[in-house]
Design a protein around this motif. Structure first.
Motif, PDB file in Angstrom:
ATOM      1  N   VAL A   1      31.464  97.111  10.765  1.00 23.67           N
ATOM      2  CA  VAL A   1      32.027  97.605  12.029  1.00 23.67           C
ATOM      3  C   VAL A   1      31.768  99.108  12.164  1.00 23.67           C
ATOM      4  CG1 VAL A   1      34.180  98.018  13.284  1.00 23.67           C
ATOM      5  CG2 VAL A   1      33.724  95.775  12.306  1.00 23.67           C
ATOM      6  N   ARG A   2      32.029  99.852  11.079  1.00 23.63           N
ATOM      7  CA  ARG A   2      31.787 101.302  11.118  1.00 23.63           C
ATOM      8  C   ARG A   2      30.299 101.584  11.290  1.00 23.63           C
ATOM      9  NH1 ARG A   2      34.259 105.083   6.504  1.00 23.63           N
ATOM     10  NH2 ARG A   2      32.549 104.260   5.287  1.00 23.63           N
ATOM     11  N   ALA A   3      29.449 100.839  10.594  1.00 21.71           N
ATOM     12  CA  ALA A   3      27.996 101.033  10.702  1.00 21.71           C
ATOM     13  C   ALA A   3      27.500 100.733  12.116  1.00 21.71           C
ATOM     14  CB  ALA A   3      27.271 100.151   9.684  1.00 21.71           C
ATOM     15  N   GLN A   4      28.015  99.652  12.710  1.00 21.95           N
ATOM     16  CA  GLN A   4      27.599  99.298  14.077  1.00 21.95           C
ATOM     17  C   GLN A   4      28.015 100.368  15.074  1.00 21.95           C
ATOM     18  OE1 GLN A   4      28.702  95.384  15.492  1.00 21.95           O
ATOM     19  NE2 GLN A   4      28.167  94.448  13.534  1.00 21.95           N
ATOM     20  N   LEU A   5      29.233 100.890  14.915  1.00 22.33           N
ATOM     21  CA  LEU A   5      29.680 101.940  15.830  1.00 22.33           C
ATOM     22  C   LEU A   5      28.831 103.192  15.643  1.00 22.33           C
ATOM     23  CD1 LEU A   5      31.521 103.029  17.997  1.00 22.33           C
ATOM     24  CD2 LEU A   5      33.188 103.620  16.211  1.00 22.33           C
ATOM     25  N   ALA A   6      28.573 103.563  14.396  1.00 24.49           N
ATOM     26  CA  ALA A   6      27.757 104.750  14.125  1.00 24.49           C
ATOM     27  C   ALA A   6      26.382 104.628  14.778  1.00 24.49           C
ATOM     28  CB  ALA A   6      27.616 104.956  12.621  1.00 24.49           C
TER      29      ALA A   6
ATOM     30  N   ALA B   1      30.458 101.742  22.583  1.00 22.76           N
ATOM     31  CA  ALA B   1      30.533 100.594  21.676  1.00 22.76           C
ATOM     32  C   ALA B   1      30.377  99.266  22.415  1.00 22.76           C
ATOM     33  CB  ALA B   1      31.871 100.614  20.938  1.00 22.76           C
ATOM     34  N   GLY B   2      30.978  99.168  23.584  1.00 24.39           N
ATOM     35  CA  GLY B   2      30.981  97.885  24.297  1.00 24.39           C
ATOM     36  C   GLY B   2      32.180  97.036  23.877  1.00 24.39           C
ATOM     37  N   ASP B   3      32.518  96.050  24.708  1.00 23.36           N
ATOM     38  CA  ASP B   3      33.743  95.259  24.520  1.00 23.36           C
ATOM     39  C   ASP B   3      33.792  94.501  23.202  1.00 23.36           C
ATOM     40  OD1 ASP B   3      34.624  96.163  26.948  1.00 23.36           O
ATOM     41  OD2 ASP B   3      34.159  94.317  28.038  1.00 23.36           O
ATOM     42  N   ASP B   4      32.686  93.858  22.812  1.00 23.80           N
ATOM     43  CA  ASP B   4      32.711  93.036  21.600  1.00 23.80           C
ATOM     44  C   ASP B   4      32.987  93.878  20.362  1.00 23.80           C
ATOM     45  OD1 ASP B   4      32.242  90.817  23.137  1.00 23.80           O
ATOM     46  OD2 ASP B   4      30.102  90.683  22.656  1.00 23.80           O
ATOM     47  N   LEU B   5      32.304  95.001  20.246  1.00 26.88           N
ATOM     48  CA  LEU B   5      32.501  95.866  19.083  1.00 26.88           C
ATOM     49  C   LEU B   5      33.898  96.493  19.098  1.00 26.88           C
ATOM     50  CD1 LEU B   5      31.460  97.080  16.475  1.00 26.88           C
ATOM     51  CD2 LEU B   5      30.275  98.826  17.822  1.00 26.88           C
ATOM     52  N   ILE B   6      34.379  96.882  20.265  1.00 32.18           N
ATOM     53  CA  ILE B   6      35.725  97.458  20.348  1.00 32.18           C
ATOM     54  C   ILE B   6      36.766  96.445  19.873  1.00 32.18           C
ATOM     55  CG2 ILE B   6      37.537  98.140  22.004  1.00 32.18           C
ATOM     56  CD1 ILE B   6      35.760 100.441  21.117  1.00 32.18           C
ATOM     57  N   LYS B   7      36.598  95.170  20.226  1.00 32.19           N
ATOM     58  CA  LYS B   7      37.538  94.143  19.735  1.00 32.19           C
ATOM     59  C   LYS B   7      37.538  94.113  18.215  1.00 32.19           C
ATOM     60  CE  LYS B   7      37.658  91.024  23.689  1.00 32.19           C
ATOM     61  NZ  LYS B   7      36.494  90.902  24.576  1.00 32.19           N
ATOM     62  N   GLN B   8      36.356  94.192  17.590  1.00 40.25           N
ATOM     63  CA  GLN B   8      36.265  94.195  16.123  1.00 40.25           C
ATOM     64  C   GLN B   8      36.891  95.456  15.539  1.00 40.25           C
ATOM     65  OE1 GLN B   8      32.316  93.152  14.542  1.00 40.25           O
ATOM     66  NE2 GLN B   8      31.824  92.418  16.601  1.00 40.25           N
ATOM     67  N   ILE B   9      36.664  96.599  16.193  1.00 42.90           N
ATOM     68  CA  ILE B   9      37.251  97.866  15.735  1.00 42.90           C
ATOM     69  C   ILE B   9      38.776  97.770  15.776  1.00 42.90           C
ATOM     70  CG2 ILE B   9      37.608 100.286  16.408  1.00 42.90           C
ATOM     71  CD1 ILE B   9      34.594 100.276  17.268  1.00 42.90           C
ATOM     72  N   LEU B  10      39.325  97.259  16.871  1.00 41.70           N
ATOM     73  CA  LEU B  10      40.777  97.180  17.023  1.00 41.70           C
ATOM     74  C   LEU B  10      41.405  96.263  15.969  1.00 41.70           C
ATOM     75  CD1 LEU B  10      41.127  97.193  20.904  1.00 41.70           C
ATOM     76  CD2 LEU B  10      41.757  99.025  19.315  1.00 41.70           C
ATOM     77  N   LEU B  11      40.658  95.275  15.489  1.00 38.10           N
ATOM     78  CA  LEU B  11      41.170  94.398  14.431  1.00 38.10           C
ATOM     79  C   LEU B  11      41.364  95.157  13.121  1.00 38.10           C
ATOM     80  CD1 LEU B  11      39.094  91.130  15.029  1.00 38.10           C
ATOM     81  CD2 LEU B  11      41.528  91.497  15.487  1.00 38.10           C
ATOM     82  N   GLN B  12      40.620  96.248  12.919  1.00 40.95           N
ATOM     83  CA  GLN B  12      40.735  97.041  11.692  1.00 40.95           C
ATOM     84  C   GLN B  12      41.809  98.133  11.798  1.00 40.95           C
ATOM     85  OE1 GLN B  12      37.106  98.637  10.074  1.00 40.95           O
ATOM     86  NE2 GLN B  12      36.140  96.643   9.918  1.00 40.95           N
ATOM     87  N   LEU B  13      42.356  98.330  12.974  1.00 40.16           N
ATOM     88  CA  LEU B  13      43.291  99.426  13.208  1.00 40.16           C
ATOM     89  C   LEU B  13      44.714  98.903  13.385  1.00 40.16           C
ATOM     90  CD1 LEU B  13      41.123 101.404  15.778  1.00 40.16           C
ATOM     91  CD2 LEU B  13      41.538 102.026  13.383  1.00 40.16           C
TER      92      LEU B  13
END
Length: 131
Positions: A43-48, A105-117
């Motif tokens: 997730v961090r790599a994709q956002l970066a 990031a876009g919606d799909d990646l943001i959903k994954q990011i929010l799961l880690q927070l």
């Protein structure tokens, strides 16, 4: 698609209503350094990969955090790193940066990011989710 540095900073400057691009850059550096401590793995790599290179490096080499910060503590930590900031101005900084990150990031990646927070970060990213 990676956002160009100028475009990224233009968005942050506009959303934060900063008087200069330097202010926007300072906010982006602090917020991304704190955010990076909360994200792991793919997730961090994709956002970066979607951020301008120098900001991607900040995300990938974050400030260390002993534990995930609640949204309120994330804002307070941001205030502590920005000279002269208050919780109110830091909340503004966080919103300006994270809403720009969310767009990149876009919606799909943001959903994954929010799961880690911890709960409540959706508000900081400027996309409140109904729970």
């Amino acid at each position: 698609m990676t956002l160009r540095r100028e475009a990224f900073l233009d968005h942050v400057t506009e959303r934060g209503e900063y008087g200069s691009r330097q202010e926007a850059e300072r906010a982006a550096r602090v917020v991304l350094a704190l955010l990076g401590a909360h994200l792991v793995g793919e997730v961090r790599a994709q956002l970066a990969a979607r951020l301008p290179e120098d900001f991607a490096l900040i995300l990938l080499n974050p400030l260390q955090s002993a534990e995930p910060l609640s949204p309120e503590r994330f804002v307070r930590a941001t205030a502590a790193w920005i000279e002269g900031a208050t919780d109110q101005t830091a909340a503004w900084d966080v919103g300006a940066v994270l809403s720009t990150v969310a767009d990149a990031a876009g919606d799909d990646l943001i959903k994954q990011i929010l799961l880690q927070l911890p709960a409540g970060y959706d508000l900081l990213f400027g996309s409140p989710q109904s729970t």
